[in-house]
Each structure stands twice: as C-alpha cells, then as structure tokens.
Design a protein around this motif. Structure first.
Motif, PDB file in Angstrom:
ATOM      1  N   LEU A 248       1.011  -1.195  -0.016  1.00 49.54           N
ATOM      2  CA  LEU A 248       0.627  -0.359  -0.037  1.00 49.54           C
ATOM      3  C   LEU A 248       0.970   1.748   0.141  1.00 49.54           C
ATOM      4  CD1 LEU A 248      -2.853  -0.499   2.948  1.00 49.54           C
ATOM      5  CD2 LEU A 248      -2.915  -0.618   0.399  1.00 49.54           C
ATOM      6  N   ILE A 249       1.604   1.006   0.672  1.00 48.39           N
ATOM      7  CA  ILE A 249       2.617   2.784   0.847  1.00 48.39           C
ATOM      8  C   ILE A 249       3.227   3.324  -0.320  1.00 48.39           C
ATOM      9  CG2 ILE A 249       4.810   3.605   2.676  1.00 48.39           C
ATOM     10  CD1 ILE A 249       3.243   2.541   4.829  1.00 48.39           C
ATOM     11  N   PRO A 250       4.026   2.032  -1.005  1.00 45.49           N
ATOM     12  CA  PRO A 250       5.035   2.837  -2.202  1.00 45.49           C
ATOM     13  C   PRO A 250       3.702   3.365  -2.885  1.00 45.49           C
ATOM     14  CG  PRO A 250       4.916   0.241  -1.826  1.00 45.49           C
ATOM     15  CD  PRO A 250       4.657   0.536  -0.495  1.00 45.49           C
ATOM     16  N   LEU A 251       2.963   2.275  -3.028  1.00 51.68           N
ATOM     17  CA  LEU A 251       1.086   2.438  -4.476  1.00 51.68           C
ATOM     18  C   LEU A 251       0.647   3.789  -4.304  1.00 51.68           C
ATOM     19  CD1 LEU A 251      -0.407   2.019  -6.686  1.00 51.68           C
ATOM     20  CD2 LEU A 251      -2.085   0.824  -4.475  1.00 51.68           C
ATOM     21  N   TYR A 252       0.649   4.503  -3.358  1.00 53.71           N
ATOM     22  CA  TYR A 252      -0.277   5.538  -2.028  1.00 53.71           C
ATOM     23  C   TYR A 252       0.783   6.956  -2.431  1.00 53.71           C
ATOM     24  CZ  TYR A 252      -4.723   2.356  -0.738  1.00 53.71           C
ATOM     25  OH  TYR A 252      -5.505   1.458  -1.293  1.00 53.71           O
ATOM     26  N   TRP A 265      -9.602   9.648  -3.112  1.00 54.01           N
ATOM     27  CA  TRP A 265      -9.034   9.068  -3.503  1.00 54.01           C
ATOM     28  C   TRP A 265      -8.313   8.782  -1.693  1.00 54.01           C
ATOM     29  CZ3 TRP A 265      -4.028  10.195  -2.709  1.00 54.01           C
ATOM     30  CH2 TRP A 265      -2.897   8.421  -3.199  1.00 54.01           C
ATOM     31  N   LEU A 266      -8.082  10.060  -1.542  1.00 53.02           N
ATOM     32  CA  LEU A 266      -7.484  10.274  -0.675  1.00 53.02           C
ATOM     33  C   LEU A 266      -8.644   9.604   1.296  1.00 53.02           C
ATOM     34  CD1 LEU A 266      -6.087  14.250  -0.745  1.00 53.02           C
ATOM     35  CD2 LEU A 266      -4.811  12.565  -0.660  1.00 53.02           C
ATOM     36  N   GLN A 267      -9.861  10.098   0.563  1.00 54.84           N
ATOM     37  CA  GLN A 267     -10.133   9.175   1.879  1.00 54.84           C
ATOM     38  C   GLN A 267     -10.495   7.961   1.293  1.00 54.84           C
ATOM     39  OE1 GLN A 267     -13.521   7.221   1.917  1.00 54.84           O
ATOM     40  NE2 GLN A 267     -13.322   6.664   3.725  1.00 54.84           N
ATOM     41  N   GLU A 286       0.411  12.731   5.862  1.00 52.84           N
ATOM     42  CA  GLU A 286      -0.387  13.908   4.525  1.00 52.84           C
ATOM     43  C   GLU A 286      -0.977  13.145   4.079  1.00 52.84           C
ATOM     44  OE1 GLU A 286       3.480  13.887   2.325  1.00 52.84           O
ATOM     45  OE2 GLU A 286       4.946  12.664   3.484  1.00 52.84           O
ATOM     46  N   LEU A 287      -1.843  12.422   4.511  1.00 48.74           N
ATOM     47  CA  LEU A 287      -2.746  11.779   3.555  1.00 48.74           C
ATOM     48  C   LEU A 287      -4.087  12.596   4.417  1.00 48.74           C
ATOM     49  CD1 LEU A 287      -2.540   8.129   2.641  1.00 48.74           C
ATOM     50  CD2 LEU A 287      -3.324   9.677   0.467  1.00 48.74           C
ATOM     51  N   VAL A 288      -3.981  11.693   5.686  1.00 45.20           N
ATOM     52  CA  VAL A 288      -5.109  12.561   6.588  1.00 45.20           C
ATOM     53  C   VAL A 288      -5.177  14.272   6.590  1.00 45.20           C
ATOM     54  CG1 VAL A 288      -5.687  12.454   8.732  1.00 45.20           C
ATOM     55  CG2 VAL A 288      -5.348  10.528   7.884  1.00 45.20           C
TER      56      VAL A 288
END
Length: 460
Positions: A248-252, A265-267, A286-288
């Motif tokens: 997940l981490i490298p993909l996002y 997408w962020l949610q 960062e996403l949150v």
C-alpha cells in the motif's frame, strides 16, 4: 361452454394481476396449463406448453418469464453435456427476452449480474475465461450499480478481480479500487436492510406485536444481513495480505501528488492504511491532513483522532473523535463512528467511557449486536474487581450474559456466537446449588466500580 371456460380463465389471471397484453385464446389456455404444472413442480410437463406460449405470444404475460426461469433451471440441473449448455444459453436468452418485453420488471444490474453468475457457475461447460467472466460482472455493475445487489455475485465479482491481479492481468491500483467499490456497495446494502430491520426491532422493544407480514419481512431482512456479513469476511479473506503495508505505502506514495486534491482517493487511501494498521508511516499523516484540508468530514476528523491517539494525546484524540461525530449527519454512519471510538476506548481499558459510546451506537442502530457483545466482554473482564464477595463478583457474569443475550436476539449475524457467549457467562456465574446454599435467590445485588448497575439473583 368453451367460451365460459375462457372467460373464467381470463378473470382468474386478471385477479392475480398477470396483466394480459393481448387476448389470445390459445395462449391463455396454454398459459394456464403450464402455470399449473409449474405450481406442482412438474417442469417436464410444463415445458412444451410453455415454449408454445413463449414463441407465439412473448408479450402476453410476465408469467412466461417467471415460470420459464424455473422450468429451465430444472432442465439445467438434470442435463449434461451439450444439452446442458443449450439450456444455459436458452436461460440467458430468456432473460434478454424478458428485458425486451417487460423492461420495467427486469432491472438491468440485477439480471446482468444474474446472467454473469450463471456463466460463472457453469464456466467449465461454457468455456468462459476469467477475463470474460469479470467483464460480464463489470458491465453489469457499471450499467446499473443500484440493482446489482446479490451478495454472492458481489463476492464473485471481486474474487475474479483478485484472480486477474494474481495472474498479472490487473494492477494493484485496480485491485484496491475494486475492493473499495465492492465494500462500499456492501455497506450501502447493509445500511438499507439494517434501517428497515431497526424499525421492526423498535416496535418489538415497545412491546408491540409484529403483524404476520412484518414478521416475514423481518426474516427477509435478517437473511440478507447474514449473507452480507458472510461475504464481507470472504472479501477480506480473498484480499488477504495483498493489501499489506509493503504494497500500500509505495502505491499511495507514487500516486499521492497526482491525487492531492482528489477527496475520494485520499479518503480511500487513508481508510485502507488505517484498516491495515499502516498509520505509523508518515504518508498516513500527509494523507489525512490533505484530506481534512480539502474536505473536512467525519472520516478525516476520525483519522486525525487516530494520529493524536498514536501520539499518546488522548484528550486531543477524543476531541477529534467528537468532532467526527458532530460532522456526521448519517445515523448509520454515526453509529459506526460511535462503535469505532468505543472500541478504541475499550482497548485502552476506559470501560466506562467505552460503554457510553457503545450505547450511543446502539441508539442509532439497534440491530447491530456488536456493542452488546463488547459491553458483555467488559463486564466479564471486570468481574473480579467489581464485588465484595466471591458470589457478588461472579454475579457480574449474569449482567454479561444479559448483554450477550440481547445481541443474539437483535443481530442475525451474531445469533450463534452470541448464544455461545451467553452459555459461557452463565457457566461462570453462581450455579443453582450455590444460590440455594447462599439463600439469596431473588435478591438484588448492586454492582459497584465502573459498572454501577444491579442484577437479580435467579430464583430456583
């Protein structure tokens, strides 16, 4: 006499709301014949008159298609080889004909998914590839998502995506997006059935008897909730470790800049990282924050609460959790938030606060038995600390059993597990011989500590 019989048949079918499209004497007579055979489950005898009406009067009556499906299902079950393939293809054709002649009774998503499932269930006989089958389900989903609701078909749809991913034919982004699509669809259906079931539970709680029709609806709603609960576990099981932090981490991270202003997408990204316990990575922060900045919502506030919780800032975390509840306007989703927050508090050992949140979750969604199970578990875990004597301490298990029993009675997905918990708690409470020797049968025991409740010793 012949005219009288025809008129009687006409009145009979009109009374059953069959709605004739034309008055054809031969079709009317043969419709009556094959319908009676179908009612008697004599599908072989029904086949010939049914085919005659289907070919001559395809618009005559919806019974052609309702009964025809039963007739062909029977043929498919009994046949093999080329005959079986022919009957399968004829059933697929029958659904197409129904859509042509009775479109209002043929929801696109429902019947397209039904056709895709039939092909999947007979993929060997039909020689269908994984790609062909997935495309059939995907076309059904894209054409009419609202009526694509069958639990089995939703699972099959996602399962085929996983198979294509494993074969290197679909990228990870497509896999995770489809997971989110299907999970959100399942949650929508669970919400719909739960809200309908809640009304009946509230009526029963008010000690108002359900009508016969309401009782039937209750069983219907419960059966679907059970099915959705089962496939939810199967969907997560099928996804398995494919959605771990390493993937997940490298993909996002790769797609973050491109989607920095994409709230959906962020949610989804933040939600998946939260679900898979990837919240220690800086990307989650960062996403949150990006999500909360462009679209402050219950979800973004909840994720900020998780961040504060990770930092050990309990009061700030609770503040964000409360903000999340205040931002959520949907009662079903708000109930889920209360439950998630309560579970965090329970894990921290804040049982009193957790129970309060669990009760709020129940107030908004009384057919969810999980809060009852959690409260029962907290009572059981506190038994040794809430009572002056051994008898009083073990009396707490009666309270735990009562909560678990409530879960069994309101939540069809937990009835078996909750019933087992009830028996387990009752076995730990004082037994009949102990009640007899203590002379406390019928006595009310006040339970102290955080529980602050009372329980009546059973009479013997």
């Amino acid at each position: 006499m012949k005219t009288k019989i025809t008129l009687l048949l006409a009145f009979f079918f009109i009374g059953l709301n069959f709605g004739f499209a034309q008055q054809d004497e031969e079709c009317m007579t043969k419709l009556s014949i094959f319908h009676e055979y179908v009612k008697a489950k004599n599908y072989d005898a029904a086949y010939e008159p049914w085919m005659a009406v289907r070919n001559k009067c395809p618009k005559f009556n919806n019974a052609i298609y309702v009964d025809g499906e039963k007739i062909l299902d029977d043929k498919i079950e009994k046949a093999s080889g080329a005959d079986k393939v022919a009957y399968i293809n004829d059933l697929l054709k029958l659904w197409e004909q129904k859509a042509e002649h009775f479109s209002s009774k043929t929801p696109k998503g429902k019947y397209a998914a039904q056709a895709a499932q039939l092909m999947y269930d007979n993929k060997t006989e039909l020689g269908k590839s994984t790609e062909e089958l997935y495309n059939a389900f995907d076309a059904a989903y894209q054409s009419d998502k609202a009526t694509f609701t069958n639990p089995k078909s939703l699972y099959t749809y996602f399962s085929l995506m996983v198979d294509l991913y494993d074969a290197g034919k679909k990228p990870a982004a497509d896999l995770f997006n489809k997971y989110d699509d299907v999970v959100e669809k399942v949650e929508d259906e669970v919400k719909s059935f739960s809200e309908k079931l809640n009304k009946l539970i509230e009526k029963e709680d008010a000690e108002v008897a359900l009508t016969k029709k309401e009782g039937q609806y209750k069983k219907y709603y419960e059966s679907y909730l059970k099915a959705y609960d089962q496939i939810s576990g199967s969907i997560d099981g099928k996804l398995g470790d494919r959605a771990n932090c390493e993937n997940l981490i490298p993909l996002y991270r790769k797609d973050f800049e491109e989607n920095r202003s994409n709230a959906v997408w962020l949610q989804r990204a933040a939600g998946k990282m939260s679900q898979k316990e990837c919240t220690d990575d800086p990307l989650f922060f960062e996403l949150v924050n990006a999500y909360h900045n462009i679209s402050p919502s219950a979800n973004s506030a909840y994720y900020l609460g998780l961040l504060k919780d990770k930092e050990g800032k309990t009061n700030e975390a609770i503040g964000f959790f409360e903000q999340a509840i205040g931002l959520e306007t949907d009662s079903f989703k708000k109930s889920k938030l209360y439950y998630r927050i309560a579970t965090k508090l329970k894990a921290r050992g804040s049982y009193g606060k957790a129970r309060g949140y669990y009760r709020q979750a129940l107030a908004l969604n009384p057919s969810n038995g999980r809060p009852y199970i959690a409260i029962a578990a907290m009572y059981a875990a506190s038994a040794n600390n809430c009572g002056d004597s051994n008898f009083d301490k073990r009396a707490v298990y009666w309270l735990a059993a009562k909560e678990a029993q409530r879960a069994a009675s309101v939540d069809p997905t937990l009835s078996k597990a909750a019933s087992q918990s009830v028996e387990n708690y009752k076995a730990k409470a004082p037994q009949k011989s102990e009640i007899f020797s203590s002379g406390r049968a019928g006595e009310t025991i006040k339970i102290g500590c955080w529980i602050g409740s009372s329980v009546t010793v059973p009479s013997i």
